[in-house]
Design a protein around this motif. Structure first.
Motif, PDB file in Angstrom:
ATOM      1  N   UNK A  13       1.149  -0.242  -0.200  1.00 36.40           N
ATOM      2  CA  UNK A  13       0.328   0.257  -0.008  1.00 36.40           C
ATOM      3  C   UNK A  13       0.876   1.363  -0.105  1.00 36.40           C
ATOM      4  N   UNK A  14       2.170   0.877   0.749  1.00 39.04           N
ATOM      5  CA  UNK A  14       3.065   2.186   0.698  1.00 39.04           C
ATOM      6  C   UNK A  14       2.845   2.830  -0.458  1.00 39.04           C
ATOM      7  N   UNK A  15       3.942   1.068  -1.132  1.00 39.06           N
ATOM      8  CA  UNK A  15       4.748   1.967  -2.016  1.00 39.06           C
ATOM      9  C   UNK A  15       3.725   2.218  -3.101  1.00 39.06           C
ATOM     10  N   UNK A  16       2.354   2.265  -3.320  1.00 40.67           N
ATOM     11  CA  UNK A  16       1.415   2.376  -4.312  1.00 40.67           C
ATOM     12  C   UNK A  16       1.239   3.683  -3.966  1.00 40.67           C
ATOM     13  N   UNK A  17       0.978   4.252  -3.258  1.00 41.74           N
ATOM     14  CA  UNK A  17       1.493   6.310  -2.814  1.00 41.74           C
ATOM     15  C   UNK A  17       2.437   6.720  -2.923  1.00 41.74           C
ATOM     16  N   UNK A  45      -5.375 -18.089 -10.468  1.00 45.52           N
ATOM     17  CA  UNK A  45      -4.640 -17.508 -10.489  1.00 45.52           C
ATOM     18  C   UNK A  45      -4.749 -16.173 -10.850  1.00 45.52           C
ATOM     19  N   UNK A  46      -4.425 -15.370 -10.699  1.00 45.62           N
ATOM     20  CA  UNK A  46      -4.309 -13.795 -11.390  1.00 45.62           C
ATOM     21  C   UNK A  46      -3.387 -13.044 -12.143  1.00 45.62           C
ATOM     22  N   UNK A  47      -3.394 -12.162 -12.504  1.00 45.10           N
ATOM     23  CA  UNK A  47      -2.906 -11.545 -13.681  1.00 45.10           C
ATOM     24  C   UNK A  47      -3.492 -10.012 -13.036  1.00 45.10           C
ATOM     25  N   UNK A  48      -2.480  -9.090 -11.637  1.00 40.87           N
ATOM     26  CA  UNK A  48      -3.459  -8.173 -10.928  1.00 40.87           C
ATOM     27  C   UNK A  48      -2.352  -7.022 -11.609  1.00 40.87           C
ATOM     28  N   UNK A  49      -2.953  -5.421 -11.880  1.00 40.45           N
ATOM     29  CA  UNK A  49      -1.927  -4.289 -11.383  1.00 40.45           C
ATOM     30  C   UNK A  49      -3.052  -3.115 -10.423  1.00 40.45           C
ATOM     31  N   UNK A  50      -2.549  -2.278  -9.821  1.00 34.67           N
ATOM     32  CA  UNK A  50      -2.910  -1.156  -8.957  1.00 34.67           C
ATOM     33  C   UNK A  50      -2.387  -0.099  -9.178  1.00 34.67           C
ATOM     34  N   UNK A  51      -3.392   1.134  -8.854  1.00 43.19           N
ATOM     35  CA  UNK A  51      -3.193   2.129  -8.883  1.00 43.19           C
ATOM     36  C   UNK A  51      -3.393   2.461  -7.711  1.00 43.19           C
TER      37      UNK A  51
END
Length: 412
Positions: A107-111, A129-135
């Motif tokens: 979470x810290x890395x995302x912010x 199994x998933x492929x995920x991206x977060x912003x």
């Protein structure tokens, strides 16, 4: 040929496997890029929509979010600033995914603007199994707002790529089959010149130095190799011919004095000679022994020259001419060398060379005529010549005059 064939087959199979892996990797990277684009759209939607602090109460936003998820084919989760899942676009009411919390370090890395790997977290949330991206999203004044997690089932990517992979693999297998059928022919075609050279090398090893290989090859590299092989064979043949001529000439030079010495020795052993004839026989044996000694010294000198080369120094041409004249007393010689003419040479060897030529010229000259030793300016050096009035040398023999032990008259 079998080794080359096996290597080519291994290379083709390796290329197919590498191409399949690269293609799958490329599709996954492209899908990640699509996921990132979807996440960016949701972040923009959150920033531009007039929604309250609790996004779950804005039905317009929820409806738009659901349409975005359906249109992109991706699953979308919204998390608060602490990384806890608050909303699922696929089930906006009572979704089982709500309540899961992302690791604090990610979470810290995302912010902080980083892109941590959240594939394992998405896999744990969905149980597949998933492929995920977060912003991470922020308000207009820079306040942390939420986290958007967009993912897709890995199996879905496999289904999308399986069709393309199937076409690719079928095409690759067809190409592989054609290559497999053509490889023996192409391999044999490429290796035949090498096989011919190997066969020729075996013949050379057994003493057949006349063998040559064809230079009509399919590639320039093989043609250059064939030409080099033929040049090597020709050089070996010339060396062998020179060796045979050398042995023949040395044998001839040794045979004559040895025959004479054996004959005179037999006469001395017979005991039938008077004192005068015994003296003559002894002198003849001594003379022939001197010839043998001189011949052995010349052979040793020749071997030394071939091994060590010649030490050059400035030599006065006129002085060398006079050395030749002194070694041939009473010979009809005329000397013509400009004062100060010097050449880089070994004085003793140069004098021996000119003396030998002068002796040959004296034998070939017409009685009553003289032999001339002359030195003329050649522009960038000096030209030395021995000139007689004899019958001359046949034109076809001139190119061979510098060959060791060459004789114009083979009978002599």
């Amino acid at each position: 040929m079998r080794t080359t064939f096996r290597r080519q087959v291994t290379l083709i199979v390796s290329l197919l496997l590498a191409a399949t892996s690269l293609f799958t990797h490329y599709v996954i990277r492209e899908r990640e890029s699509s996921l990132r684009g979807t996440a960016q759209s949701v972040v923009w939607l959150m920033q531009t929509s007039a929604v309250s602090d609790d996004m779950t109460t804005s039905w317009d936003f929820l409806r738009t979010l659901s349409v975005t998820s359906s249109a992109s084919g991706n699953d979308i989760l919204l998390c608060d600033v602490n990384g806890e899942v608050k909303l699922c676009a696929q089930d906006i009411q009572g979704c089982s995914h709500i309540g899961y919390r992302l690791p604090a370090d990610k979470v810290e890395a995302l912010f902080n603007g980083e892109s941590p790997d959240l594939n394992d977290e998405a896999t744990e949330i969905y149980g597949q199994r998933r492929v995920a991206v977060a912003l991470a999203g922020s308000t207009a004044d820079g306040e942390q707002q939420s986290i958007v997690l967009v993912s897709v089932e890995r199996e879905t990517i496999s289904e999308v790529t399986s069709g393309a992979l199937k076409i690719f693999m079928l095409t690759a297998l067809a190409v592989f089959a054609v290559a497999l059928l053509a490889t023996p022919f192409l391999t044999n075609r490429e290796t035949k010149p090498i096989q011919d050279m190997a066969a020729a090398a075996r013949q050379i090893a057994h003493g057949n130095l006349n063998v040559r290989v064809s230079t009509n090859c399919q590639t320039e590299e093989m043609e250059e190799l064939a030409v080099a092989f033929n040049n090597m064979a020709a050089a070996m043949q010339n060396a062998d011919t020179a060796r045979q001529e050398f042995v023949a000439n040395v044998s001839h030079e040794l045979k004559t004095p040895l025959t004479s010495m054996i004959g005179y020795a037999d006469l001395l052993r017979s005991g039938t000679l008077d004192d005068a004839r015994r003296r003559t026989a002894a002198d003849a044996i001594y003379h022939e022994s001197t010839r043998l000694e001189s011949l052995s010294q010349q052979l040793l000198a020749l071997q030394g020259l071939q091994k060590n080369g010649i030490a050059l120094q400035a030599v006065d041409v006129a002085a060398v001419f006079h050395d030749v004249a002194r070694s041939l007393p009473n010979a009809p010689l005329t000397l013509d060398a400009p004062a100060g003419a010097t050449v880089q040479a070994d004085r003793v060897l140069l004098a021996d060379l000119l003396r030998n030529l002068a002796v040959i010229a004296l034998h070939a000259s017409t009685p009553g005529n003289t032999v001339r030793l002359i030195c003329t300016d050649a522009g960038n050096g000096w030209r030395l010549a021995v000139i007689d009035t004899g019958c001359g040398i046949p034109a076809e023999a001139v190119p061979h005059l510098t060959e060791p032990f060459y004789r114009v008259d083979k009978a002599r």
